[in-house]
Write a protein that holds these residues in place. Sequence first.
Motif, PDB file in Angstrom:
ATOM      1  N   ASN A  68       9.286  10.319  -0.508  1.00  0.00           N
ATOM      2  CA  ASN A  68       8.690  11.242   0.466  1.00  0.00           C
ATOM      3  C   ASN A  68       9.777  11.784   1.392  1.00  0.00           C
ATOM      4  O   ASN A  68       9.833  11.465   2.581  1.00  0.00           O
ATOM      5  CB  ASN A  68       7.585  10.553   1.270  1.00  0.00           C
ATOM      6  CG  ASN A  68       6.756  11.541   2.079  1.00  0.00           C
ATOM      7  OD1 ASN A  68       7.116  12.723   2.207  1.00  0.00           O
ATOM      8  ND2 ASN A  68       5.647  11.078   2.626  1.00  0.00           N
ATOM      9  N   ARG A  75       2.061   2.588  -3.357  1.00  0.00           N
ATOM     10  CA  ARG A  75       1.088   3.057  -4.339  1.00  0.00           C
ATOM     11  C   ARG A  75       1.043   4.581  -4.387  1.00  0.00           C
ATOM     12  O   ARG A  75       1.144   5.246  -3.349  1.00  0.00           O
ATOM     13  CB  ARG A  75      -0.306   2.528  -3.990  1.00  0.00           C
ATOM     14  CG  ARG A  75      -0.469   1.033  -4.141  1.00  0.00           C
ATOM     15  CD  ARG A  75      -1.813   0.590  -3.558  1.00  0.00           C
ATOM     16  NE  ARG A  75      -2.921   1.292  -4.211  1.00  0.00           N
ATOM     17  CZ  ARG A  75      -3.617   0.820  -5.232  1.00  0.00           C
ATOM     18  NH1 ARG A  75      -3.298  -0.376  -5.740  1.00  0.00           N
ATOM     19  NH2 ARG A  75      -4.610   1.496  -5.763  1.00  0.00           N
ATOM     20  N   PRO A  76       0.870   5.173  -5.582  1.00  0.00           N
ATOM     21  CA  PRO A  76       0.743   6.638  -5.675  1.00  0.00           C
ATOM     22  C   PRO A  76      -0.468   7.168  -4.908  1.00  0.00           C
ATOM     23  O   PRO A  76      -0.432   8.295  -4.400  1.00  0.00           O
ATOM     24  CB  PRO A  76       0.579   6.877  -7.183  1.00  0.00           C
ATOM     25  CG  PRO A  76       1.151   5.668  -7.843  1.00  0.00           C
ATOM     26  CD  PRO A  76       0.875   4.531  -6.912  1.00  0.00           C
ATOM     27  N   ASP A  77      -1.527   6.365  -4.808  1.00  0.00           N
ATOM     28  CA  ASP A  77      -2.727   6.780  -4.091  1.00  0.00           C
ATOM     29  C   ASP A  77      -2.828   6.099  -2.727  1.00  0.00           C
ATOM     30  O   ASP A  77      -3.930   5.788  -2.242  1.00  0.00           O
ATOM     31  CB  ASP A  77      -3.978   6.456  -4.914  1.00  0.00           C
ATOM     32  CG  ASP A  77      -4.090   4.956  -5.233  1.00  0.00           C
ATOM     33  OD1 ASP A  77      -3.090   4.228  -5.048  1.00  0.00           O
ATOM     34  OD2 ASP A  77      -5.177   4.528  -5.661  1.00  0.00           O
ATOM     35  N   SER A  78      -1.701   5.891  -2.087  1.00  0.00           N
ATOM     36  CA  SER A  78      -1.654   5.157  -0.826  1.00  0.00           C
ATOM     37  C   SER A  78      -2.551   5.786   0.240  1.00  0.00           C
ATOM     38  O   SER A  78      -2.647   7.012   0.354  1.00  0.00           O
ATOM     39  CB  SER A  78      -0.215   5.104  -0.302  1.00  0.00           C
ATOM     40  OG  SER A  78      -0.166   4.486   0.971  1.00  0.00           O
ATOM     41  N   SER A  79      -3.179   4.928   1.032  1.00  0.00           N
ATOM     42  CA  SER A  79      -4.015   5.389   2.140  1.00  0.00           C
ATOM     43  C   SER A  79      -3.227   5.569   3.426  1.00  0.00           C
ATOM     44  O   SER A  79      -3.789   5.933   4.463  1.00  0.00           O
ATOM     45  CB  SER A  79      -5.154   4.388   2.382  1.00  0.00           C
ATOM     46  OG  SER A  79      -4.620   3.117   2.756  1.00  0.00           O
ATOM     47  N   GLN A 135       0.818  -1.200   0.000  1.00  0.00           N
ATOM     48  CA  GLN A 135       0.000   0.000   0.000  1.00  0.00           C
ATOM     49  C   GLN A 135       0.862   1.263   0.000  1.00  0.00           C
ATOM     50  O   GLN A 135       0.592   2.225  -0.717  1.00  0.00           O
ATOM     51  CB  GLN A 135      -0.917  -0.006   1.224  1.00  0.00           C
ATOM     52  CG  GLN A 135      -1.814   1.206   1.383  1.00  0.00           C
ATOM     53  CD  GLN A 135      -2.852   1.348   0.289  1.00  0.00           C
ATOM     54  OE1 GLN A 135      -3.226   2.463  -0.098  1.00  0.00           O
ATOM     55  NE2 GLN A 135      -3.333   0.221  -0.216  1.00  0.00           N
ATOM     56  N   ASP A 187       0.810   6.915   5.158  1.00  0.00           N
ATOM     57  CA  ASP A 187       2.000   7.731   4.918  1.00  0.00           C
ATOM     58  C   ASP A 187       3.265   7.085   5.452  1.00  0.00           C
ATOM     59  O   ASP A 187       4.373   7.464   5.037  1.00  0.00           O
ATOM     60  CB  ASP A 187       1.826   9.113   5.568  1.00  0.00           C
ATOM     61  CG  ASP A 187       0.644   9.852   4.993  1.00  0.00           C
ATOM     62  OD1 ASP A 187       0.647  10.121   3.782  1.00  0.00           O
ATOM     63  OD2 ASP A 187      -0.304  10.158   5.758  1.00  0.00           O
TER      64      ASP A 187
END
Length: 281
Positions: free
Chosen positions: A216, A74-78, A71, A80
Motif C-alpha cells: 500500500n 489479508r487481501p480483504d482486510s477490514s 488482519q 488500513d
Amino acid sequence: MLSLRHIAWLCVLLTACSQAAITIRYPLLATANDPQQQYMLGLLRLACTKAGENCKLQAARPMVQSRAILQLQRPDSSIDLLWTMTSKEREHQLQPVRIPLYKGLIGWRVALLGEGREQLLADVHNINDLRAYSAGQGHDWPDVNILRAAGLTVLTSSDYEPLFSMLNQQRFDYFPRAVIEVENEYQAHRNSGISIDPHILIHYPTAFYFFVAPGNKTLAGILESGLERAIADGSFDRLFRQFHAGALRRLQLNKRVVIRLDNPLLPAETPLQRKELWYSP
C-alpha cells in the motif's frame, strides 16, 4: 467543442474528485481505555492535512495487537493501518512508515507497582539488581523478547486488562510501561492501589510507527510526506508536547537510575542517525 458552461461543470467535478475523502480504517485496542488513541488520531489528521489530503478516519472493531497484524496482511482486510512498536518480524510482515511517532519514548519505561509495594525497586541500581524481580507484559508485545534477552524474568497475559490485576496479585513484581502511557494507565487503575515507581528508568532503543498493508504505497506515501512536512514546520513537535510534556515533567526522568538494555529486535533501517526524530530525557 466544449461550451464555457460545460467547462465550468468539468472544473467543479474535478475539484470535487480531488477533495474526495480517503477513508483510513484503524483498529481499536481490545480495551475500553486506549491511552494512545487520541494522540495517534491527532497525528493521522496532521499527516493528512500536511499532505494535502482529505482523510476520513474510521474505527474498526476492537482486536488484540497480534490479530490486527494478521488482519492487515489479508487481501480483504477490514483495516488500513495500525500503530505499534517495530521489530524485524513486523517490518517483514507489514510496510512501516519510519517516523518514530513517540520520538523513541516508547522505549523509555517506568514501572507500575502493586498495592503496598511503592518502594520495591528502591535498591535497584543496575541490570543485575533488576533480575531479582519479575516483569509482566502482553504475550504478543516485542518487549517480551527484549526483556528476556537481557536476562529478565517476564510473565505474560494474552489480554491487556488482566495484567493490572495480576500485578496486584503479585503474579509478577512490576509492569514496565512507556513514559508516554504510564500516567494514563495509573489514573485508570489507581483505585486498585497501584503506584508508579519513582526510582528507575528502563531504556532500550525502539520506535513506534504507523504500519500499512504490504504494497500500500499510496497510503504509506501520504503518511510519510505529511509527517515529514509536520516535522519540518514544527507542528509535529507541538502536537507531541501538547500530549506528553506534562507527563515527562512530572515523572522526573532525570532523577531516576537508568538501566539500559540492548534491543536485538531493532531493524537495521531504524533512522537512529536522524537526531531530530528522537527525544532523550
